[in-house]
Scaffold this motif. Structure first.
Motif: not given
Length: 276
Positions: A11-21, A60-63, A234-242
């Motif tokens: 869930i925290l990865g989701l928050v990071e991924g959706l909001t980072e950019f 998120s950066i990797l995305a 990490f995986i969650s943030a990558f997927v949701f950021a992408l």
């Protein structure tokens, strides 16, 4: 490892991924989540929580790297984008990216400790959310309706430097790096998409450098017990950021910044009255 901890990490990865950019401030969201949830977890000491946030930010950066891989290959001189309609001399140059990085990079190094000690709180984030939202609204209102700079390849050194200077506002948590730079680009005569592309490309080196340095400082907290949590985040943030980046880039010229500004103001009001 408790399955509930893994779910929370996702869930925290989701928050990071959706909001980072998106122009809503991922740092602001993570500080709010940190104050209300993250610090209460047994496996995350103060240092452990910071390490976790660094790890998911790298996702998120990797995305971004994946999304703009051809662009980065060209910037590094390892190949060219297959765009015959654009002449080589008009392509975005690595030096333009560096010009945009310098102002916030210098200030970040000089004031990093002060920012960490005094500005990382929910109350300061709320200020950043509101002021940043106002700046975004002004950009939509006063930015050119027919911008001359339609693509990132048409950006000038002056625009790159100005965007870099405006990016300094994002050192205040909650203001948002993408919110400030996209708004600045629009006010400088760029389309929303051109400003967004430049923002994302410019974000990779400065974010990656800061994250890797922080990770090295906190490497001791990457324990085997916490490793599954870090990997899940990490995986969650990558997927949701992408997903978030691709969705955002397709829509930004149509929806512009106003919906994000409204969201920021509503979020600040809700957090203030419910939690403060």
């Amino acid at each position: 490892m408790d399955l509930l901890m893994i779910i929370k990490a996702i869930i925290l990865g989701l928050v990071e991924g959706l909001t980072e950019f998106a122009p809503v401030s991922s740092t602001g969201h993570m500080i709010i989540v940190d104050d209300m949830w993250l610090k209460s977890e047994k496996f995350l000491t103060a240092h452990g929580a910071n390490t976790f946030k660094v790890v998911i930010q790298l996702g998120s950066i990797l995305a971004v790297v994946v999304t703009f891989k051809d662009r980065f290959i060209e910037l590094l001189g390892l190949g060219r984008l297959n765009m015959h309609a654009v002449q080589k001399e008009t392509r975005l140059k690595l030096t333009q990216v560096l010009v945009g990085l310098i102002p916030a990079g210098v200030l970040g190094v000089l004031f990093n400790d002060y920012i960490d000690d005094h500005l990382f709180s929910t109350s300061t984030v709320l200020i950043g959310l509101v002021i940043g939202a106002v700046f975004m609204i002004l950009a939509d209102l006063f930015g050119s309706k027919n911008p001359k700079t339609q693509t990132v390849d048409q950006i000038s050194y002056g625009q790159a430097l100005t965007i870099g200077l405006i990016q300094c506002f994002s050192l205040w948590p909650g203001f948002s790096r993408s919110g400030s730079t996209i708004s600045g680009g629009v006010l400088m005569g760029m389309s929303h998409r051109a400003a967004a592309d430049f923002t994302f490309i410019m974000a990779v080196p400065i974010m990656a450098g800061a994250s890797l340095l922080s990770l090295l400082k906190n490497w001791e907290y990457m324990t085997m017990d916490a490793l599954p949590i870090f990997i899940a985040g990490f995986i969650s943030a990558f997927v949701f950021a992408l997903l978030s980046i691709r969705f955002f880039l397709k829509l930004i010229n149509k929806i512009k910044l106003l919906p994000f500004a409204i969201y920021r103001i509503v979020l600040a009001i809700v957090i203030y009255f419910v939690f403060l």
